[in-house]
Scaffold this motif. Structure first.
Motif, PDB file in Angstrom:
ATOM      1  N   GLY A   1     124.022  31.495   3.609  1.00 55.70           N
ATOM      2  CA  GLY A   1     124.177  31.368   2.160  1.00 55.70           C
ATOM      3  C   GLY A   1     125.207  32.311   1.566  1.00 55.70           C
ATOM      4  N   SER A   2     125.827  33.149   2.410  1.00 59.60           N
ATOM      5  CA  SER A   2     126.801  34.096   1.873  1.00 59.60           C
ATOM      6  C   SER A   2     128.092  33.399   1.463  1.00 59.60           C
ATOM      7  N   GLY A   3     128.340  32.232   2.048  1.00 58.57           N
ATOM      8  CA  GLY A   3     129.552  31.492   1.688  1.00 58.57           C
ATOM      9  C   GLY A   3     130.541  31.338   2.834  1.00 58.57           C
ATOM     10  N   LYS A   4     130.062  31.495   4.076  1.00 61.68           N
ATOM     11  CA  LYS A   4     130.956  31.408   5.248  1.00 61.68           C
ATOM     12  C   LYS A   4     131.639  30.055   5.363  1.00 61.68           C
ATOM     13  N   THR A   5     130.832  28.994   5.285  1.00 62.96           N
ATOM     14  CA  THR A   5     131.399  27.665   5.495  1.00 62.96           C
ATOM     15  C   THR A   5     132.396  27.323   4.381  1.00 62.96           C
ATOM     16  N   THR A   6     132.003  27.622   3.144  1.00 61.96           N
ATOM     17  CA  THR A   6     132.896  27.383   2.006  1.00 61.96           C
ATOM     18  C   THR A   6     134.201  28.151   2.203  1.00 61.96           C
TER      19      THR A   6
ATOM     20  N   LYS B   1     138.225  27.257   2.413  1.00 61.59           N
ATOM     21  CA  LYS B   1     139.190  27.854   1.477  1.00 61.59           C
ATOM     22  C   LYS B   1     140.332  28.535   2.229  1.00 61.59           C
TER      23      LYS B   1
ATOM     24  N   GLN C   1     128.625  19.609   6.759  1.00 61.53           N
ATOM     25  CA  GLN C   1     129.224  20.298   5.612  1.00 61.53           C
ATOM     26  C   GLN C   1     130.670  20.678   5.905  1.00 61.53           C
TER      27      GLN C   1
ATOM     28  N   LYS D   1     131.381  34.744  -4.603  1.00 62.88           N
ATOM     29  CA  LYS D   1     130.596  34.559  -5.833  1.00 62.88           C
ATOM     30  C   LYS D   1     130.893  35.609  -6.900  1.00 62.88           C
TER      31      LYS D   1
ATOM     32  N   ASP E   1     132.578  34.981  -9.317  1.00 68.94           N
ATOM     33  CA  ASP E   1     132.634  34.248 -10.578  1.00 68.94           C
ATOM     34  C   ASP E   1     131.307  34.344 -11.315  1.00 68.94           C
TER      35      ASP E   1
ATOM     36  N   GLY F   1     136.046  35.374  -3.265  1.00 69.45           N
ATOM     37  CA  GLY F   1     135.768  33.987  -3.629  1.00 69.45           C
ATOM     38  C   GLY F   1     135.312  33.970  -5.078  1.00 69.45           C
ATOM     39  N   THR F   2     135.919  33.098  -5.865  1.00 72.54           N
ATOM     40  CA  THR F   2     135.587  33.092  -7.287  1.00 72.54           C
ATOM     41  C   THR F   2     135.138  31.728  -7.769  1.00 72.54           C
ATOM     42  N   GLY F   3     134.539  30.939  -6.878  1.00 75.61           N
ATOM     43  CA  GLY F   3     134.043  29.641  -7.305  1.00 75.61           C
ATOM     44  C   GLY F   3     133.786  28.753  -6.106  1.00 75.61           C
ATOM     45  N   GLU F   4     133.214  27.599  -6.382  1.00 73.58           N
ATOM     46  CA  GLU F   4     132.868  26.711  -5.274  1.00 73.58           C
ATOM     47  C   GLU F   4     134.053  25.866  -4.812  1.00 73.58           C
TER      48      GLU F   4
HETATM   49  N1  LIG Z   1     129.941  30.229  -7.430  1.00 66.35           N
HETATM   50  C1  LIG Z   1     130.307  30.357  -6.173  1.00 66.35           C
HETATM   51  N2  LIG Z   1     129.613  29.724  -5.229  1.00 66.35           N
HETATM   52  C2  LIG Z   1     129.992  29.874  -3.943  1.00 66.35           C
HETATM   53  C3  LIG Z   1     131.117  30.659  -3.573  1.00 66.35           C
HETATM   54  N3  LIG Z   1     131.223  30.601  -2.222  1.00 66.35           N
HETATM   55  C4  LIG Z   1     130.227  29.812  -1.789  1.00 66.35           C
HETATM   56  N4  LIG Z   1     129.478  29.367  -2.815  1.00 66.35           N
HETATM   57  C5  LIG Z   1     128.272  28.517  -2.781  1.00 66.35           C
HETATM   58  O1  LIG Z   1     127.255  29.207  -2.064  1.00 66.35           O
HETATM   59  C6  LIG Z   1     126.454  28.308  -1.328  1.00 66.35           C
HETATM   60  C7  LIG Z   1     126.398  28.700   0.136  1.00 66.35           C
HETATM   61  O2  LIG Z   1     127.689  28.580   0.701  1.00 66.35           O
HETATM   62  P1  LIG Z   1     127.927  28.232   2.232  1.00 66.35           P
HETATM   63  O3  LIG Z   1     129.416  28.237   2.435  1.00 66.35           O
HETATM   64  O4  LIG Z   1     127.213  27.011   2.631  1.00 66.35           O
HETATM   65  O5  LIG Z   1     127.281  29.516   2.924  1.00 66.35           O
HETATM   66  P2  LIG Z   1     127.012  29.803   4.482  1.00 66.35           P
HETATM   67  O6  LIG Z   1     125.562  29.552   4.723  1.00 66.35           O
HETATM   68  O7  LIG Z   1     127.353  31.255   4.662  1.00 66.35           O
HETATM   69  O8  LIG Z   1     127.905  28.916   5.275  1.00 66.35           O
HETATM   70  C8  LIG Z   1     127.064  26.944  -1.550  1.00 66.35           C
HETATM   71  O9  LIG Z   1     126.337  26.280  -2.534  1.00 66.35           O
HETATM   72  C9  LIG Z   1     128.472  27.240  -2.027  1.00 66.35           C
HETATM   73  O10 LIG Z   1     128.964  26.209  -2.853  1.00 66.35           O
HETATM   74  C10 LIG Z   1     131.850  31.353  -4.629  1.00 66.35           C
HETATM   75  O11 LIG Z   1     132.821  32.085  -4.413  1.00 66.35           O
HETATM   76  N5  LIG Z   1     131.387  31.144  -5.895  1.00 66.35           N
END
Ligand SMILES: Nc1nc2c(ncn2[C@@H]2O[C@H](COP(=O)(O)OP(=O)(O)O)[C@@H](O)[C@H]2O)c(=O)[nH]1
Ligand SMILES: [Mg+2]
Length: 441
Positions: free
Chosen positions: A109-114, A118, A146, A248, A250, A273-276
């Protein structure tokens, strides 16, 4: 971003308002309040203490400068120290290795995949690299999907091995695959757990050993504050990563993670990271972040984002159209979409010096453009290219089709006509579009 901290620091500096000069007493009082502000923002206790000790020392060590007010001096010192605290200058990021191998680590949930998406997008569009994304989160089929969806969206290849449960082998195979297909950059997404655990740590260490990454990045959710710092420490002890990605930013982050991580783990923050959305990624610049925290805005980042959306050839076309007063709704729509691509509207406004504070309570509606877009979408191609034909009955149809009121449609068309006239006059006057408007394109 960091709104509370910005406000609190401003309050601290007010203590010096009206004071003619720096004294031990007024500095002590201010510094104490700055420390309180940092702790409220969830900055690590020791980090906050050492920080304010340095600020005090610098403030008292200043030669008496009659031209600088104590308040301004303190702001300057705090600005410089904040910059240092976050690493001083921007960290480097290896992009010239052959191949570049980037490994993502971090909790679930930290945002690795997103961020994998990016970064791939950034390296492709700005550095001309050919990235391959690797699905190393093998435990949840949804995670693989994903990444595939992201890859499709961004037109980036994704390497997966259905059924293979060993991410070490997948990563190794991905490197071979990349070599045979000519991909010069491999970005490996990995699994995360909800908390640090030995199995996860062991797995990611083995991947690291097996592929020898050029950059191992630790991705962390900045909303988690002090926890983020603790997790960073544990990951760093085991992985010795190269840099941090703060995601996150943002959201309503208090700033603790951004300000403490560098000092506690002694590793630089490389990206934020500043958004989805895929475009919501920035290289981390400590000084710009300090500017933002102190409400000085971040014009440089804003301009850079505008430049990313700027297209020389299209700008020339637009200029020609303006001169002939032929701007149409297709151009208008494109402009709106360009602005939206730059990111969250409130964040963009916040980058303008002095604006951040004023809009903090304002509910900036990111969907404000959606109404306009839906109205333009409901126009026929003829209406879009020739707005003059949009009469009363057409307006009624557009209102119904787009789900807006007739007044709303009238307003949008009127605004468009006014902008067109204004821009036409501009272009006649100067022969060219004003420089600042070119940047908008
Ligand atoms: N607002 C915001 N949401 C983010 C950001 N990066 C990731 N997310 C959201 O955080 C959630 C988890 O991201 P994900 O990439 O799946 O995390 P992972 O489990 O580490 O791979 C998702 O709903 C993303 O859309 C960011 O920079 N800003
Ligand atoms: Mg993931």
């Amino acid at each position: 971003m960091f709104n509370n901290l910005s406000e609190r620091l401003e309050q601290s500096f007010k203590i010096l308002k009206g004071e003619g000069k720096i004294t031990e007493l007024n500095v002590a009082e201010t510094v104490k309040d700055v420390r309180r502000a940092l702790l409220e923002a969830d900055v690590n206790y020791n980090v906050a203490k050492e920080f304010t000790d340095r600020v005090r020392e610098k403030a008292l060590g200043q030669k008496v400068l009659t031209s600088v007010k104590p308040g301004e001096l303190l702001v300057k010192i705090v600005h410089d120290e904040l910059t240092e605290l976050m690493g001083g200058s921007a960290a480097s990021f290896e992009t010239n290795a052959k191949p570049n191998i980037i490994l993502m680590s971090g909790l679930q949930g930290s945002g690795k995949t997103t961020f994998t998406g990016k970064l791939g997008n950034l390296l492709k569009s700005k550095h001309g690299l050919k990235p391959l994304l690797v699905a190393g989160d093998v435990y949840r089929p949804a995670a693989i999907d994903q990444l595939k969806v992201l890859g499709d969206q961004l037109d980036l290849p994704v390497y997966t091995e259905e059924g293979n449960q060993d991410p070490v082998v997948i990563a190794q195979n991905a490197l071979k695959h990349a070599a045979s297909k000519g991909y010069d950059t491999i970005i490996i997404d990995t699994a995360g757990r909800l908390a640090v655990d030995d199995v996860l740590m062991d797995e990611i260490s083995r991947i690291k050993k097996a592929v020898n990454p050029t950059e191992t990045l630790f991705v962390v959710d900045s909303m988690t504050g002090q926890d983020a710092v603790n997790t960073a420490k544990e990951f760093n002890d085991r992985l010795d990563f190269d840099g941090v990605v703060l995601t996150k930013l943002d959201g309503d982050t208090r700033g603790g993670a951004a300000l403490s991580i560098r000092t506690v783990v002694n590793k630089p923050i490389k990206f934020i990271g500043t958004g989805e959305k895929p475009e919501a990624i920035d290289v981390f610049y400590p000084e710009r972040m300090a500017d933002r925290i102190l409400g000085m805005g971040d014009v440089v980042s804003l301009v850079e984002r505008m430049q990313d959306q700027y297209d020389e050839r299209k700008a020339a076309e637009l200029e020609k159209k303006l001169k002939k007063n032929e701007l149409d709704f297709n151009d208008f729509l494109e402009q709106i979409q360009n602005i939206r691509k730059m990111g969250n509207l409130k964040d963009l406004l916040g980058m303008i010096p002095g604006v951040g504070k004023q809009i903090k309570d304002l509910d900036v509606d990111d969907d404000a453009f959606k109404g306009i877009e839906s109205i333009i979408m409901s126009m026929t191609p003829q209406e879009r290219t020739n707005p003059n034909i949009i009469n009363g009955s057409r307006r009624k149809r557009i209102a119904q089709g787009s789900g807006n009121s007739l007044q709303e449609v009238n307003r949008v068309i009127k605004q468009f006509m006014q902008s067109r006239k204004l821009l036409h006059n501009f272009s006649k006057m100067s022969g060219n579009l004003p420089k600042n408007m070119r940047g908008m394109r």
